[in-house]
Scaffold this motif. Sequence first.
Motif, PDB file in Angstrom:
ATOM      1  N   ASN A  15     -24.753 105.117  61.799  1.00  0.00           N
ATOM      2  CA  ASN A  15     -24.720 103.652  61.886  1.00  0.00           C
ATOM      3  C   ASN A  15     -25.437 103.001  60.700  1.00  0.00           C
ATOM      4  O   ASN A  15     -24.985 101.986  60.170  1.00  0.00           O
ATOM      5  CB  ASN A  15     -25.336 103.174  63.199  1.00  0.00           C
ATOM      6  CG  ASN A  15     -24.494 103.555  64.395  1.00  0.00           C
ATOM      7  OD1 ASN A  15     -23.293 103.784  64.261  1.00  0.00           O
ATOM      8  ND2 ASN A  15     -25.123 103.647  65.547  1.00  0.00           N
ATOM      9  N   GLY A  16     -26.553 103.572  60.293  1.00  0.00           N
ATOM     10  CA  GLY A  16     -27.266 103.045  59.128  1.00  0.00           C
ATOM     11  C   GLY A  16     -26.426 103.132  57.870  1.00  0.00           C
ATOM     12  O   GLY A  16     -26.417 102.210  57.050  1.00  0.00           O
ATOM     13  N   PHE A  60     -23.711 100.441  58.129  1.00  0.00           N
ATOM     14  CA  PHE A  60     -24.271  99.112  57.852  1.00  0.00           C
ATOM     15  C   PHE A  60     -24.514  98.930  56.351  1.00  0.00           C
ATOM     16  O   PHE A  60     -24.234  97.872  55.788  1.00  0.00           O
ATOM     17  CB  PHE A  60     -25.574  98.894  58.617  1.00  0.00           C
ATOM     18  CG  PHE A  60     -25.388  98.466  60.044  1.00  0.00           C
ATOM     19  CD1 PHE A  60     -24.555  97.410  60.365  1.00  0.00           C
ATOM     20  CD2 PHE A  60     -26.066  99.099  61.064  1.00  0.00           C
ATOM     21  CE1 PHE A  60     -24.391  97.002  61.671  1.00  0.00           C
ATOM     22  CE2 PHE A  60     -25.912  98.702  62.368  1.00  0.00           C
ATOM     23  CZ  PHE A  60     -25.067  97.655  62.681  1.00  0.00           C
ATOM     24  N   LEU A  94     -27.949  90.605  56.221  1.00  0.00           N
ATOM     25  CA  LEU A  94     -28.064  91.001  57.635  1.00  0.00           C
ATOM     26  C   LEU A  94     -27.678  92.459  57.838  1.00  0.00           C
ATOM     27  O   LEU A  94     -28.337  93.186  58.599  1.00  0.00           O
ATOM     28  CB  LEU A  94     -27.197  90.090  58.498  1.00  0.00           C
ATOM     29  CG  LEU A  94     -27.673  88.646  58.636  1.00  0.00           C
ATOM     30  CD1 LEU A  94     -26.650  87.822  59.426  1.00  0.00           C
ATOM     31  CD2 LEU A  94     -29.034  88.610  59.318  1.00  0.00           C
ATOM     32  N   MET A  95     -26.615  92.898  57.178  1.00  0.00           N
ATOM     33  CA  MET A  95     -26.192  94.294  57.342  1.00  0.00           C
ATOM     34  C   MET A  95     -27.213  95.258  56.742  1.00  0.00           C
ATOM     35  O   MET A  95     -27.449  96.340  57.305  1.00  0.00           O
ATOM     36  CB  MET A  95     -24.825  94.505  56.719  1.00  0.00           C
ATOM     37  CG  MET A  95     -23.715  93.800  57.465  1.00  0.00           C
ATOM     38  SD  MET A  95     -22.127  94.217  56.804  1.00  0.00           S
ATOM     39  CE  MET A  95     -21.390  94.946  58.252  1.00  0.00           C
ATOM     40  N   ALA A 102     -30.062  95.465  59.097  1.00  0.00           N
ATOM     41  CA  ALA A 102     -29.670  96.314  60.229  1.00  0.00           C
ATOM     42  C   ALA A 102     -29.695  97.787  59.837  1.00  0.00           C
ATOM     43  O   ALA A 102     -30.123  98.648  60.627  1.00  0.00           O
ATOM     44  CB  ALA A 102     -28.280  95.907  60.718  1.00  0.00           C
ATOM     45  N   SER A 103     -29.274  98.101  58.622  1.00  0.00           N
ATOM     46  CA  SER A 103     -29.329  99.485  58.148  1.00  0.00           C
ATOM     47  C   SER A 103     -30.767  99.988  58.062  1.00  0.00           C
ATOM     48  O   SER A 103     -31.060 101.115  58.448  1.00  0.00           O
ATOM     49  CB  SER A 103     -28.660  99.587  56.773  1.00  0.00           C
ATOM     50  OG  SER A 103     -28.797 100.870  56.250  1.00  0.00           O
ATOM     51  N   ILE A 159     -33.300  98.853  59.824  1.00  0.00           N
ATOM     52  CA  ILE A 159     -33.829  99.008  61.189  1.00  0.00           C
ATOM     53  C   ILE A 159     -33.328 100.288  61.840  1.00  0.00           C
ATOM     54  O   ILE A 159     -34.096 100.994  62.480  1.00  0.00           O
ATOM     55  CB  ILE A 159     -33.454  97.750  62.029  1.00  0.00           C
ATOM     56  CG1 ILE A 159     -34.250  96.551  61.541  1.00  0.00           C
ATOM     57  CG2 ILE A 159     -33.691  97.995  63.517  1.00  0.00           C
ATOM     58  CD1 ILE A 159     -33.830  95.237  62.150  1.00  0.00           C
ATOM     59  N   THR A 160     -32.031 100.600  61.658  1.00  0.00           N
ATOM     60  CA  THR A 160     -31.515 101.849  62.245  1.00  0.00           C
ATOM     61  C   THR A 160     -32.134 103.071  61.574  1.00  0.00           C
ATOM     62  O   THR A 160     -32.290 104.109  62.211  1.00  0.00           O
ATOM     63  CB  THR A 160     -29.986 101.932  62.140  1.00  0.00           C
ATOM     64  OG1 THR A 160     -29.601 101.863  60.769  1.00  0.00           O
ATOM     65  CG2 THR A 160     -29.326 100.834  62.938  1.00  0.00           C
TER      66      THR A 160
END
Length: 113
Positions: free
Chosen positions: A66-67, A70, A102-103, A106-107, A109-110
Amino acid sequence: MRESLGQDEYGSANPFDPDDLPNLNAIGPGIGNNDFEKYAVAVIIVFGALIIGGLMAASMTFGHRNGFLFALGGATSAWISGNALLLDRPRIYAVFVGIAALMLIASTITLVT
């Protein structure tokens, strides 16, 4: 009467020769101008690519699919925003820069969690 070199009739320092005024516009405003904007854009592009590429590499290394996705989406959004900037579409540019930010957040954070 001609004044001494570098001074006008009032005694002020003048960097331009009055006889060259018709040629001044032909030279252009770039003479003696420090164009830091080009260097700033280059630094933004290089470090932006390093950050995005680093996030993608770190996500692949630690196995965070997912990272990686993102970061890939953020890189694609940043690429689209560059094209929007070239086409002089500032609102579209701002939207895609926001999406990229934002992406990439999010990357990160993951990757951290």
